[in-house]
Scaffold this active site. Sequence first.
Site, PDB file in Angstrom:
ATOM      1  N   CYS A 161       0.834  -1.200   0.000  1.00  9.15           N
ATOM      2  CA  CYS A 161       0.000   0.000   0.000  1.00  9.15           C
ATOM      3  C   CYS A 161       0.870   1.252   0.000  1.00  9.15           C
ATOM      4  O   CYS A 161       1.787   1.381   0.817  1.00  9.15           O
ATOM      5  CB  CYS A 161      -0.911   0.008   1.216  1.00  9.15           C
ATOM      6  N   GLY A 190      -5.232  -5.216 -12.664  1.00  8.77           N
ATOM      7  CA  GLY A 190      -5.781  -5.087 -14.004  1.00  8.77           C
ATOM      8  C   GLY A 190      -6.601  -6.251 -14.500  1.00  8.77           C
ATOM      9  O   GLY A 190      -6.980  -6.288 -15.670  1.00  8.77           O
TER      10      GLY A 190
END
Length: 327
Positions: free
Chosen positions: A96, A209
């Site tokens: 993150c 993706g």
Amino acid sequence: MNIDFNRRLSIAPMLDCTDRHERYFLRLLSKHILLYSEMVTTNALLHTDPDQFLRHQEFEYPAVLQLGGSNPADLAKCSKMVEQSGFQEVNLNCGCPSDRVQNGNFGACLMKDKNLVADCFKAMQDAVSIPVSIKCRIGVDELDSWEFFRDFIGTIADAGCRVFIVHARKAWLKGLSPKENREVPPLHYDFVHRLKAEMPQLNISINGGIKTLDQVQEQLQDLDGVMVGREAYENPWFLRDADERIFGDSEPPRFSLRKELLEAYLPYVEMEAARGTPATILVRHLYGLFNGKPGARKYRQYLGENAPKTKSPAELIRRAMDLVTEP
């Protein structure tokens, strides 16, 4: 429970998204997908009411709780709490890029200190009997070479870690927002595939993706698992056939219509509302369910406008459903 089997398709930990209500909702769609919590920091578990972060139902299983932190001793204590609460695995966030994790020197920052990550992993794994996994990027800032990535994974693997979930983008710690970090850095699936080819003994899942079950199946030809993020939140219905197509389950999908899924969710909504859970929290996971269907925009607007003031979230959902045409 074979967590490695369930790892074939998992749902990424997403802040303000993958809470226990979302996990319950997604479990209605699939018996097998591996569900992750939002990232929970060690400070939150150690210095506030841990129950608000650890509370869940067995119905959610198999489920993983992700920890954020960089102090091995604190991570060990929190891993014990995670195991005792019933989660099947604990995951360390090394990917993150938000300001929050940078200020705490964890998340993607940890990729700059492979030895610290190895120490964190060892402390966590020594504290519990459930698996400990690592979620990371392929690089961070200017440290984006194959050699850097391979060395980082190798160091953690030498410490005993065998399960890695890799977001196939690097993270930019300065100049990009968390949202941009999910979209702007280019994807390098080749890094993840090369890693599996060179270190076949590791369990490797790819993230980034991937939006269709066709893409999941393609990735599974060479990798152990696929993690899907925003698509599962913004278009959850695409998971309806996952048990059959990804896990080989011979049972037909439980639901043929999205409205049937919502009807199955309503008893849970009523139970949680009786416990005082705000309607805004119970309906926020439902906005993407009817994407592309006639009336979807009215459905979203009705939920958004009325959730803050309703006293009956289940009835609110029923009325919102009536605004959608579903063949």
